[in-house]
Design a protein around this motif. Structure first.
Motif, PDB file in Angstrom:
ATOM      1  N   GLU A  46      41.376  46.308  33.273  1.00  0.00           N
ATOM      2  CA  GLU A  46      42.388  45.393  32.747  1.00  0.00           C
ATOM      3  C   GLU A  46      42.310  44.075  33.501  1.00  0.00           C
ATOM      4  N   LEU A  47      42.173  42.986  32.756  1.00  0.00           N
ATOM      5  CA  LEU A  47      42.122  41.636  33.323  1.00  0.00           C
ATOM      6  C   LEU A  47      43.485  40.971  33.199  1.00  0.00           C
ATOM      7  N   ASP A  64      43.101  60.957  29.226  1.00  0.00           N
ATOM      8  CA  ASP A  64      42.216  61.036  30.381  1.00  0.00           C
ATOM      9  C   ASP A  64      41.691  59.625  30.623  1.00  0.00           C
ATOM     10  N   GLY A  65      41.024  59.437  31.736  1.00  0.00           N
ATOM     11  CA  GLY A  65      40.461  58.122  32.002  1.00  0.00           C
ATOM     12  C   GLY A  65      41.168  57.431  33.152  1.00  0.00           C
ATOM     13  N   HIS A  66      40.517  56.407  33.667  1.00  0.00           N
ATOM     14  CA  HIS A  66      41.016  55.672  34.827  1.00  0.00           C
ATOM     15  C   HIS A  66      41.102  54.188  34.479  1.00  0.00           C
ATOM     16  N   ILE A  67      42.119  53.511  34.999  1.00  0.00           N
ATOM     17  CA  ILE A  67      42.316  52.087  34.750  1.00  0.00           C
ATOM     18  C   ILE A  67      42.194  51.333  36.066  1.00  0.00           C
ATOM     19  N   VAL A  68      41.285  50.379  36.110  1.00  0.00           N
ATOM     20  CA  VAL A  68      41.200  49.453  37.237  1.00  0.00           C
ATOM     21  C   VAL A  68      41.980  48.203  36.834  1.00  0.00           C
ATOM     22  N   VAL A  69      43.029  47.929  37.565  1.00  0.00           N
ATOM     23  CA  VAL A  69      43.996  46.889  37.195  1.00  0.00           C
ATOM     24  C   VAL A  69      43.749  45.666  38.071  1.00  0.00           C
ATOM     25  N   THR A  70      43.469  44.520  37.454  1.00  0.00           N
ATOM     26  CA  THR A  70      43.158  43.315  38.221  1.00  0.00           C
ATOM     27  C   THR A  70      44.006  42.129  37.793  1.00  0.00           C
ATOM     28  N   ASP A  71      44.191  41.229  38.727  1.00  0.00           N
ATOM     29  CA  ASP A  71      44.837  39.950  38.450  1.00  0.00           C
ATOM     30  C   ASP A  71      44.425  38.995  39.551  1.00  0.00           C
ATOM     31  N   LEU A  72      44.442  37.713  39.259  1.00  0.00           N
ATOM     32  CA  LEU A  72      44.114  36.698  40.259  1.00  0.00           C
ATOM     33  C   LEU A  72      45.226  36.566  41.289  1.00  0.00           C
ATOM     34  N   ASN A  73      46.462  36.936  40.897  1.00  0.00           N
ATOM     35  CA  ASN A  73      47.632  36.722  41.731  1.00  0.00           C
ATOM     36  C   ASN A  73      48.090  38.035  42.364  1.00  0.00           C
ATOM     37  N   GLU A  74      47.898  38.147  43.652  1.00  0.00           N
ATOM     38  CA  GLU A  74      48.304  39.361  44.365  1.00  0.00           C
ATOM     39  C   GLU A  74      49.809  39.629  44.253  1.00  0.00           C
ATOM     40  N   PRO A  75      50.698  38.609  44.270  1.00  0.00           N
ATOM     41  CA  PRO A  75      52.125  38.907  44.128  1.00  0.00           C
ATOM     42  C   PRO A  75      52.479  39.587  42.800  1.00  0.00           C
ATOM     43  N   MET A  76      51.751  39.281  41.749  1.00  0.00           N
ATOM     44  CA  MET A  76      51.983  39.974  40.479  1.00  0.00           C
ATOM     45  C   MET A  76      51.584  41.437  40.605  1.00  0.00           C
ATOM     46  N   LEU A  77      50.424  41.689  41.213  1.00  0.00           N
ATOM     47  CA  LEU A  77      49.965  43.068  41.384  1.00  0.00           C
ATOM     48  C   LEU A  77      50.886  43.858  42.307  1.00  0.00           C
ATOM     49  N   ASP A  78      51.511  43.199  43.266  1.00  0.00           N
ATOM     50  CA  ASP A  78      52.444  43.897  44.150  1.00  0.00           C
ATOM     51  C   ASP A  78      53.560  44.556  43.345  1.00  0.00           C
ATOM     52  N   ILE A  79      54.048  43.864  42.325  1.00  0.00           N
ATOM     53  CA  ILE A  79      55.086  44.453  41.478  1.00  0.00           C
ATOM     54  C   ILE A  79      54.488  45.545  40.599  1.00  0.00           C
ATOM     55  N   THR A  94      42.647  42.679  43.413  1.00  0.00           N
ATOM     56  CA  THR A  94      42.706  41.258  43.096  1.00  0.00           C
ATOM     57  C   THR A  94      41.333  40.795  42.632  1.00  0.00           C
ATOM     58  N   ALA A  95      41.287  40.124  41.494  1.00  0.00           N
ATOM     59  CA  ALA A  95      39.987  39.696  40.959  1.00  0.00           C
ATOM     60  C   ALA A  95      40.178  38.541  39.994  1.00  0.00           C
ATOM     61  N   ASP A  96      39.192  37.669  39.986  1.00  0.00           N
ATOM     62  CA  ASP A  96      39.114  36.545  39.051  1.00  0.00           C
ATOM     63  C   ASP A  96      38.307  36.998  37.843  1.00  0.00           C
ATOM     64  N   ALA A  97      38.875  36.899  36.662  1.00  0.00           N
ATOM     65  CA  ALA A  97      38.189  37.346  35.441  1.00  0.00           C
ATOM     66  C   ALA A  97      36.899  36.590  35.181  1.00  0.00           C
ATOM     67  N   GLN A  98      36.747  35.423  35.798  1.00  0.00           N
ATOM     68  CA  GLN A  98      35.535  34.628  35.611  1.00  0.00           C
ATOM     69  C   GLN A  98      34.438  34.969  36.619  1.00  0.00           C
ATOM     70  N   GLU A  99      34.759  35.851  37.575  1.00  0.00           N
ATOM     71  CA  GLU A  99      33.790  36.235  38.609  1.00  0.00           C
ATOM     72  C   GLU A  99      34.148  37.635  39.098  1.00  0.00           C
ATOM     73  N   LEU A 100      33.898  38.621  38.269  1.00  0.00           N
ATOM     74  CA  LEU A 100      34.369  39.978  38.532  1.00  0.00           C
ATOM     75  C   LEU A 100      33.539  40.668  39.621  1.00  0.00           C
ATOM     76  N   PRO A 101      34.195  41.374  40.533  1.00  0.00           N
ATOM     77  CA  PRO A 101      33.494  42.038  41.638  1.00  0.00           C
ATOM     78  C   PRO A 101      33.070  43.466  41.287  1.00  0.00           C
ATOM     79  N   PHE A 102      32.488  43.637  40.106  1.00  0.00           N
ATOM     80  CA  PHE A 102      32.088  44.963  39.647  1.00  0.00           C
ATOM     81  C   PHE A 102      30.635  44.939  39.186  1.00  0.00           C
ATOM     82  N   ASP A 103      29.998  46.104  39.266  1.00  0.00           N
ATOM     83  CA  ASP A 103      28.609  46.217  38.846  1.00  0.00           C
ATOM     84  C   ASP A 103      28.475  46.100  37.333  1.00  0.00           C
TER      85      ASP A 103
END
Length: 268
Positions: A46-47, A64-79, A94-103
């Motif tokens: 999720e971006l 079933d399944g797993h969700i990796v939840v990302t956002d550029l703003n850590e305070p949003m993810l804290d909630i 925390t991740a930028d949708a324009q530069e994702l840290p995933f393989d």
């Protein structure tokens, strides 16, 4: 100057989640969850997940399944984190949708609700989504219709314009700037996706308190900083906005129309 496209910090995330979430985002999040569950994903990315409004519904909808939840703003993810236990099928990063840290080819589904209008370089965001998707993977995202199709936003702009002598802070135009479905479909085709599909969704959302909703709109988005920089009074503007909403939509409980676009496409 504050970057008003991405400054969801301080108390903004809490106000966003409490006051704006139930009115503006929750119904559309349920639709996103239904569409996600329909493709039976095992690994979901999720971006621009914000405070986890979509995440909560997707997590409940998946057998079933797993969700990796990302956002550029850590305070949003804290909630967002507070809505889940350690046993839930989600993880946060925390991740930028324009530069994702995933393989490459890490996910079979990527989802994004109302995030694309905030990406400075959408072509890079499309390319990254395509890169991390497996062949045959699904990309689901949504954007809002125009300000006129979501008239509460018109009232925000009109109220702010009156408060600042015809020169309103510009943030409220940003979420509604990506409404041309044909142009978006052309963008995703140029990015390399295939089998693009588009659906309009209209919804009448109930507002229990225009006072709370209006104050949430003033305190729950980066428009807060624009008003602050101009020495505006958030409470006074919110009172005027609530009055204007009652004049437009009637006394509470009242319904406000919303319109959004949903897009679904396939990684070749």
């Amino acid at each position: 100057m504050v970057d008003t496209n991405s400054a969801f910090v301080g108390d903004i995330p809490g106000n966003y989640d409490r006051e704006m979430g139930p009115v503006i985002f929750d119904h559309m999040a349920r639709i996103m969850a239904q569409k996600t569950a329909a493709v039976s994903p095992r690994q979901v990315l999720e971006l621009a997940a914000g405070t986890g409004i979509v995440t909560r519904h997707v997590s409940s909808a998946l057998d079933d399944g797993h969700i990796v939840v990302t956002d550029l703003n850590e305070p949003m993810l804290d909630i967002a984190r507070t809505k889940f236990s350690e046993t839930d099928n989600v993880s946060f990063q925390t991740a930028d949708a324009q530069e994702l840290p995933f393989d490459d080819a890490s996910f079979d589904t990527v989802i994004c609700q109302f995030g694309h209008m905030f990406f400075p370089d959408r072509a890079k965001a499309y390319a990254e989504a395509l890169r991390v998707l497996k062949p045959g993977g699904i990309y689901l995202f949504s954007t809002w219709g125009t300000n006129a199709e979501n008239p509460y936003s018109e009232l925000v702009i009109e109220t702010l314009s009156a408060a600042f002598d015809g020169h309103p802070p510009g943030f409220m135009k940003v979420p509604f700037s990506l409404y041309d479905a044909a142009a978006i479909l052309d963008e995703v085709a140029q990015a390399g996706f295939v089998e693009p599909r588009h659906e309009y969704v209209e919804h009448a959302s109930t507002v229990a308190s225009f006072d709370n909703f209006a104050l949430g709109l003033m305190l729950g988005s980066p428009a807060y900083f624009e008003v602050l920089e101009r020495d505006g009074d958030h409470d006074e503007i919110a009172r005027d906005l609530a009055h204007n909403m009652r004049a437009r939509f009637g006394s509470e409980p009242s319904a406000i129309p919303l319109k959004a676009h949903f897009f679904q496409m396939v990684s070749p």
